[in-house]
Motif scaffolding. Structure first.
Motif, PDB file in Angstrom:
ATOM      1  N   SER A   1      47.336  14.239  66.565  1.00 32.90           N
ATOM      2  CA  SER A   1      46.459  15.130  65.795  1.00 32.90           C
ATOM      3  C   SER A   1      46.456  14.728  64.321  1.00 32.90           C
TER       4      SER A   1
ATOM      5  N   SER B   1      41.949  15.135  57.686  1.00 33.26           N
ATOM      6  CA  SER B   1      40.630  15.672  57.351  1.00 33.26           C
ATOM      7  C   SER B   1      40.115  15.208  55.997  1.00 33.26           C
TER       8      SER B   1
ATOM      9  N   PHE C   1      45.680  25.307  68.538  1.00 32.74           N
ATOM     10  CA  PHE C   1      45.074  25.816  67.335  1.00 32.74           C
ATOM     11  C   PHE C   1      45.474  24.934  66.162  1.00 32.74           C
ATOM     12  N   ASN C   2      44.827  25.178  65.023  1.00 27.72           N
ATOM     13  CA  ASN C   2      45.323  24.548  63.809  1.00 27.72           C
ATOM     14  C   ASN C   2      46.489  25.367  63.269  1.00 27.72           C
TER      15      ASN C   2
ATOM     16  N   PHE D   1      53.534  22.246  53.995  1.00 31.29           N
ATOM     17  CA  PHE D   1      53.011  22.333  55.348  1.00 31.29           C
ATOM     18  C   PHE D   1      54.053  22.896  56.306  1.00 31.29           C
TER      19      PHE D   1
ATOM     20  N   MET E   1      47.910  17.414  71.876  1.00 33.66           N
ATOM     21  CA  MET E   1      48.029  16.748  70.577  1.00 33.66           C
ATOM     22  C   MET E   1      49.420  16.984  69.977  1.00 33.66           C
ATOM     23  N   THR E   2      49.817  16.079  69.116  1.00 37.55           N
ATOM     24  CA  THR E   2      51.109  16.253  68.468  1.00 37.55           C
ATOM     25  C   THR E   2      51.102  15.666  67.060  1.00 37.55           C
TER      26      THR E   2
HETATM   27  C1  LIG Z   1      51.721  17.216  56.968  1.00 38.26           C
HETATM   28  C2  LIG Z   1      50.603  17.716  57.835  1.00 38.26           C
HETATM   29  C3  LIG Z   1      49.289  17.380  57.522  1.00 38.26           C
HETATM   30  C4  LIG Z   1      48.235  17.855  58.309  1.00 38.26           C
HETATM   31  N1  LIG Z   1      46.945  17.516  57.986  1.00 38.26           N
HETATM   32  C5  LIG Z   1      45.922  17.992  58.751  1.00 38.26           C
HETATM   33  C6  LIG Z   1      44.573  17.637  58.463  1.00 38.26           C
HETATM   34  O1  LIG Z   1      44.270  16.908  57.537  1.00 38.26           O
HETATM   35  N2  LIG Z   1      43.611  18.157  59.268  1.00 38.26           N
HETATM   36  C7  LIG Z   1      43.877  18.963  60.332  1.00 38.26           C
HETATM   37  O2  LIG Z   1      42.948  19.376  61.034  1.00 38.26           O
HETATM   38  N3  LIG Z   1      45.142  19.293  60.625  1.00 38.26           N
HETATM   39  C8  LIG Z   1      46.163  18.832  59.876  1.00 38.26           C
HETATM   40  N4  LIG Z   1      47.451  19.176  60.189  1.00 38.26           N
HETATM   41  C9  LIG Z   1      47.700  20.022  61.370  1.00 38.26           C
HETATM   42  C10 LIG Z   1      48.058  19.168  62.580  1.00 38.26           C
HETATM   43  O3  LIG Z   1      47.013  18.289  62.940  1.00 38.26           O
HETATM   44  C11 LIG Z   1      48.406  20.053  63.792  1.00 38.26           C
HETATM   45  O4  LIG Z   1      47.249  20.742  64.245  1.00 38.26           O
HETATM   46  C12 LIG Z   1      49.490  21.074  63.476  1.00 38.26           C
HETATM   47  O5  LIG Z   1      50.533  20.494  62.734  1.00 38.26           O
HETATM   48  C13 LIG Z   1      50.082  21.660  64.764  1.00 38.26           C
HETATM   49  O6  LIG Z   1      50.576  20.659  65.613  1.00 38.26           O
HETATM   50  P1  LIG Z   1      52.143  20.282  65.693  1.00 38.26           P
HETATM   51  O7  LIG Z   1      52.873  21.504  66.059  1.00 38.26           O
HETATM   52  O8  LIG Z   1      52.210  19.204  66.732  1.00 38.26           O
HETATM   53  O9  LIG Z   1      52.527  19.792  64.326  1.00 38.26           O
HETATM   54  C14 LIG Z   1      48.513  18.691  59.431  1.00 38.26           C
HETATM   55  C15 LIG Z   1      49.843  19.024  59.730  1.00 38.26           C
HETATM   56  C16 LIG Z   1      50.877  18.542  58.962  1.00 38.26           C
HETATM   57  C17 LIG Z   1      52.285  18.922  59.330  1.00 38.26           C
END
Ligand SMILES: Cc1cc2nc3c(=O)[nH]c(=O)nc-3n(C[C@H](O)[C@H](O)[C@H](O)COP(=O)(O)O)c2cc1C
Length: 334
Positions: A19, A45, A197-198, A216, A266-267
């Protein structure tokens, strides 16, 4: 073992997708993720504000009316000196798509419609296999209605769908009164996929520095329960593909999302925590689990624990109440 999956109409070699995160902010980062086995990469993004800023800058340069570009730059020395985000982003899409043999998905972050949404077609031309709309809107005005917030999602989706031929996914927040209805409306409006979700950066207040901090923070596996419940409720009820996002730490989390009905998982946090190569461990773990359980393809297991449409309401309430009763009976053990 056949791990092949389908997402947004794209054939993928497996169901694991990186992701959006800074891990994919360079071509080398994208290559490293693809090399570790992920089946698709979502780029970080690009923000609406950046696209608008560049458009305003370009318009100002054009209006300056100078004959040569170099001469016109002198009117805007600072802006012209710094390479604008959107151009860099297009270049990243182009080079990343050429460098790896897995789909590269571009991500747009914004919440209004207007000229900036046309930018999606530039992303498509640069080689993006799909566009993910990371729609972030904090309705800071307390008089903003929920319907208005929902409608913005539909509007951004339909505006982008009108200008691109590649599939478009919408990455949602869980903060809706009725997530299910929003998902159904987006599905009907033509979303090719929904990402549930985001997880947003939430600024906090630091009493020591008397300031506001922004970070974050990485997710924990327990946070996967909410998206998993929604995927289990929506699986089989939409045309759009379903991508799971949040809380994947090990292969068991990937397996649980697939059993709930996710098309892909996704991860980000786990890859930031352990390095992109952790994707290989997730895929090896998934393969080992499938072998242990006697599953040969993802079709054998996907959605096995989804909640059938005619049971949704009863099942949700029943499991909630029975869990409370069981905990009460066991002397409040949680
Ligand atoms: C450092 C960081 C940067 C991220 N940047 C974006 C981004 O630019 N666009 C977006 O849609 N999600 C962004 N995310 C969210 C991740 O894509 C993801 O949806 C969210 O971390 C949940 O997944 P996870 O539990 O596997 O981390 C970001 C997450 C982190 C930790």
């Amino acid at each position: 073992m056949d791990l092949s999956a389908r997402y947004l109409g794209l054939n993928l070699r497996n169901p694991l997708v990186a992701s959006a995160s800074p891990l994919a902010s360079t071509v080398d980062g994208v290559k490293r993720l693809a090399g570790a086995g992920v089946a698709a990469v979502v780029l970080p993004s690009l923000f609406e504000e950046e696209v608008r800023r560049q458009a305003a800058q370009d318009a100002a340069l054009a209006q300056a009316g100078t004959e040569s570009f170099a001469e016109s730059l002198s009117y805007f020395p600072e802006e012209a000196g710094a390479e604008p985000g959107p151009r860099q982003y297009l270049s990243l899409v182009e080079r990343a798509a050429a460098a790896v043999d897995v789909p590269v998905i571009a991500s747009l972050n914004g919440v209004t419609t207007g000229g900036w949404t046309d930018y999606a077609s530039a992303l498509e031309q640069a080689g993006a296999a799909a566009i993910e709309l990371n729609i972030y809107h904090l309705p800071a005005d307390p008089l903003t209605s929920g319907r208005d917030v929902e409608q913005r999602h539909i509007d951004v989706l339909t505006t982008v769908k009108a200008v691109v031929g590649v599939p478009v996914a919408v990455k949602l927040s869980p903060y809706f009164s009725s997530v299910g209805e929003v998902a159904v409306r987006l599905d009907r409006a033509g979303a090719d996929g929904l990402v549930l979700f985001n997880r947003f950066m939430q600024p906090d207040i630091d009493p020591e520095s008397l300031g506001v901090t922004a970070a974050f923070g990485l997710s924990s596996p327990a946070e996967g329960r909410l998206p998993r419940a929604w995927i289990a409720l929506l699986a089989g009820r939409l045309k759009a593909s379903l991508a799971a996002s949040t809380g994947v730490e090990d292969a068991a989390d990937v397996a649980a999302y697939l059993l709930a009905g996710a098309d892909v998982v996704m991860t980000t946090s786990a890859l930031l925590r352990h390095g992109p190569e952790h994707a290989t461990a997730l895929l090896d773990g998934l393969t080992a689990w499938m072998a242990r359980k006697g599953f040969h393809t993802l079709n054998d297991l996907r959605g096995k624990l989804a909640i059938p449409a005619d049971h949704a309401e009863a099942r949700e309430r029943a499991s909630y109440v029975s869990t409370l009763w069981a905990a009460d009976r066991d002397g409040g053990s949680w």
